[in-house]
Design an enzyme around this catalytic site. Sequence first.
Site, PDB file in Angstrom:
ATOM      1  N   ASN A 275      52.196  45.377  24.789  1.00  0.00           N
ATOM      2  CA  ASN A 275      51.396  44.209  25.178  1.00  0.00           C
ATOM      3  C   ASN A 275      50.203  44.173  24.215  1.00  0.00           C
ATOM      4  O   ASN A 275      49.245  44.926  24.387  1.00  0.00           O
ATOM      5  CB  ASN A 275      50.940  44.379  26.634  1.00  0.00           C
ATOM      6  CG  ASN A 275      50.123  43.210  27.128  1.00  0.00           C
ATOM      7  OD1 ASN A 275      49.824  42.282  26.358  1.00  0.00           O
ATOM      8  ND2 ASN A 275      49.743  43.248  28.386  1.00  0.00           N
TER       9      ASN A 275
ATOM     10  N   ARG B 132      36.302  32.643  32.278  1.00  0.00           N
ATOM     11  CA  ARG B 132      36.800  31.267  32.079  1.00  0.00           C
ATOM     12  C   ARG B 132      36.469  30.420  33.306  1.00  0.00           C
ATOM     13  O   ARG B 132      36.494  30.940  34.423  1.00  0.00           O
ATOM     14  CB  ARG B 132      38.325  31.281  31.873  1.00  0.00           C
ATOM     15  CG  ARG B 132      38.765  31.979  30.622  1.00  0.00           C
ATOM     16  CD  ARG B 132      40.285  32.157  30.587  1.00  0.00           C
ATOM     17  NE  ARG B 132      40.647  33.556  30.554  1.00  0.00           N
ATOM     18  CZ  ARG B 132      41.875  34.045  30.755  1.00  0.00           C
ATOM     19  NH1 ARG B 132      42.870  33.228  31.008  1.00  0.00           N
ATOM     20  NH2 ARG B 132      42.108  35.332  30.708  1.00  0.00           N
TER      21      ARG B 132
ATOM     22  N   HIS C  69      47.496  36.060  41.604  1.00  0.00           N
ATOM     23  CA  HIS C  69      47.228  37.082  40.598  1.00  0.00           C
ATOM     24  C   HIS C  69      45.743  36.968  40.245  1.00  0.00           C
ATOM     25  O   HIS C  69      45.339  36.085  39.484  1.00  0.00           O
ATOM     26  CB  HIS C  69      48.118  36.842  39.369  1.00  0.00           C
ATOM     27  CG  HIS C  69      47.886  37.833  38.264  1.00  0.00           C
ATOM     28  ND1 HIS C  69      48.776  38.840  37.950  1.00  0.00           N
ATOM     29  CD2 HIS C  69      46.854  37.975  37.396  1.00  0.00           C
ATOM     30  CE1 HIS C  69      48.300  39.559  36.952  1.00  0.00           C
ATOM     31  NE2 HIS C  69      47.130  39.042  36.593  1.00  0.00           N
TER      32      HIS C  69
HETATM   33  P1  AMP Z   1      43.045  43.063  35.731  1.00  0.00           P
HETATM   34  O1  AMP Z   1      42.849  41.995  34.702  1.00  0.00           O
HETATM   35  O2  AMP Z   1      44.189  42.804  36.648  1.00  0.00           O
HETATM   36  O3  AMP Z   1      43.072  44.460  35.134  1.00  0.00           O
HETATM   37  O4  AMP Z   1      41.749  43.028  36.660  1.00  0.00           O
HETATM   38  C1  AMP Z   1      40.480  43.391  36.138  1.00  0.00           C
HETATM   39  C2  AMP Z   1      39.404  42.979  37.127  1.00  0.00           C
HETATM   40  O5  AMP Z   1      39.696  43.499  38.427  1.00  0.00           O
HETATM   41  C3  AMP Z   1      38.038  43.550  36.788  1.00  0.00           C
HETATM   42  O6  AMP Z   1      37.361  42.729  35.879  1.00  0.00           O
HETATM   43  C4  AMP Z   1      37.344  43.570  38.138  1.00  0.00           C
HETATM   44  O7  AMP Z   1      36.710  42.323  38.355  1.00  0.00           O
HETATM   45  C5  AMP Z   1      38.469  43.721  39.133  1.00  0.00           C
HETATM   46  N1  AMP Z   1      38.498  45.043  39.755  1.00  0.00           N
HETATM   47  C6  AMP Z   1      39.097  46.167  39.294  1.00  0.00           C
HETATM   48  N2  AMP Z   1      38.900  47.193  40.151  1.00  0.00           N
HETATM   49  C7  AMP Z   1      38.165  46.713  41.183  1.00  0.00           C
HETATM   50  C8  AMP Z   1      37.621  47.262  42.386  1.00  0.00           C
HETATM   51  N3  AMP Z   1      37.820  48.547  42.703  1.00  0.00           N
HETATM   52  N4  AMP Z   1      36.930  46.447  43.200  1.00  0.00           N
HETATM   53  C9  AMP Z   1      36.739  45.148  42.890  1.00  0.00           C
HETATM   54  N5  AMP Z   1      37.219  44.571  41.770  1.00  0.00           N
HETATM   55  C10 AMP Z   1      37.925  45.326  40.929  1.00  0.00           C
END
Ligand code: AMP
Length: 394
Positions: free
Chosen positions: A8, A239, A206
């Site tokens: 990726n 965004r 998502h």
């Molecule tokens: P992803 O793009 O799916 O990896 O999600 C990343 C985002 O998930 C981060 O920028 C955070 O805003 C959120 N995130 C990750 N871990 C946590 C957590 N333990 N509690 C709240 N938000 C989280």
Amino acid sequence: MDTILVVNAGSSSVKFQVFGAETGHLTRLVKGEIDGIGTRPGMHAESPDGTRLIDETFEPAQVADVPAALEKSAGWLRELHGFEPIAVGHRVVHGGPKYGLPVLISETVLADLERLVPLAPLHQPNNLAPVRAFMSRSPGLPQIACFDTAFHRAHGALADHYAIPEHFYAEGVRRYGFHGLSYEFIASRLLDVAPEIAAGRVIAAHLGSGASMCALLAGRSVESTMGFSALDGLPMGTRPGQIDPGVLLYLLEQKKMPPRQLQDFLYGECGLKGLSGISNDVRDLEASTDSRAQFALGYFAYRAGLEAGALAAALGGLDAFVFTAGIGENSALVRAKIVEKLGWLGAVLDPRANAAGEQSIAARDSPIGLYVIPTDEELMIARHSLALLMAGQW
Ligand code: AMP
């Protein structure tokens, strides 16, 4: 052991995972990343039990671009694990109108995908750079492209159109939808988690640094909050999500913002970051006592509620709502705020199950199922790659 490499690639990082593929069964072996390409490159990898396998930094010149990052990671995997993959599966953001399924990459396919660069100028070139690199280094190695758009390709004409003259549709200006690999994985998991729900009307959310929602009818995507680009729909980390095009005209004409700057603004300066002025990360916002942080979280849930209403209309009702990705899987607070907005549809949260992050977070008497299901886009890519290999399509 036969292995499949999943890649990726972004602008400054290449994420990779290795799956063992014995007798048609996939086992995750390594999960890693090279980040800071060209600036502060670092390679990090771990095994599925969380054991750190490598944390190493390099000089910028040692890992100057994506092909160099691939070379480094493949070299490390070869030294450490004698690893030679039987196939490489790539995440490719855009399959355009033509590719509704994963595809074995040939020169012709690659040329098709390169023609789609104008539809995803920020992501498509980075996704395709490793394909070119493998093609020149290992010409016989099967490579498979798995698209973020593919799962949504069967949308009906109403969902696929903008109300603009038809010739734009013909040239590719359509409501594609993204995060399709994630939704496809969620649809497959739902078959195990709640088979009766999987056959019904489901909204999958998502919610990560990019965020969208998908309306699933009997496991097939019928509507998405994202459209032509990954900018539409929900507000995201950086965004804005849905925004009146008049605002963009204002920025271009009145503020004299050059198009390139507008692009950087829309992808990098808006959303939770722009609104709060504090952070794009929900963890920071949850920890902050600043009222702007609370406002940004409230806004995120409000917009998710509005978009859920639209998707429920597309589905003609709702049987379940699924949370996934970084925010959806981890933030009990955001989940609770969004479920509150689904109250008019009948959804009732079980606060204890939600706080514990259980798989089912609906109260016993909730007519709407509420689920937290971790996504796994890389496993989906490995599955598609293996399926194409087993079908002998190379
Ligand atoms: P992803 O793009 O799916 O990896 O999600 C990343 C985002 O998930 C981060 O920028 C955070 O805003 C959120 N995130 C990750 N871990 C946590 C957590 N333990 N509690 C709240 N938000 C989280």
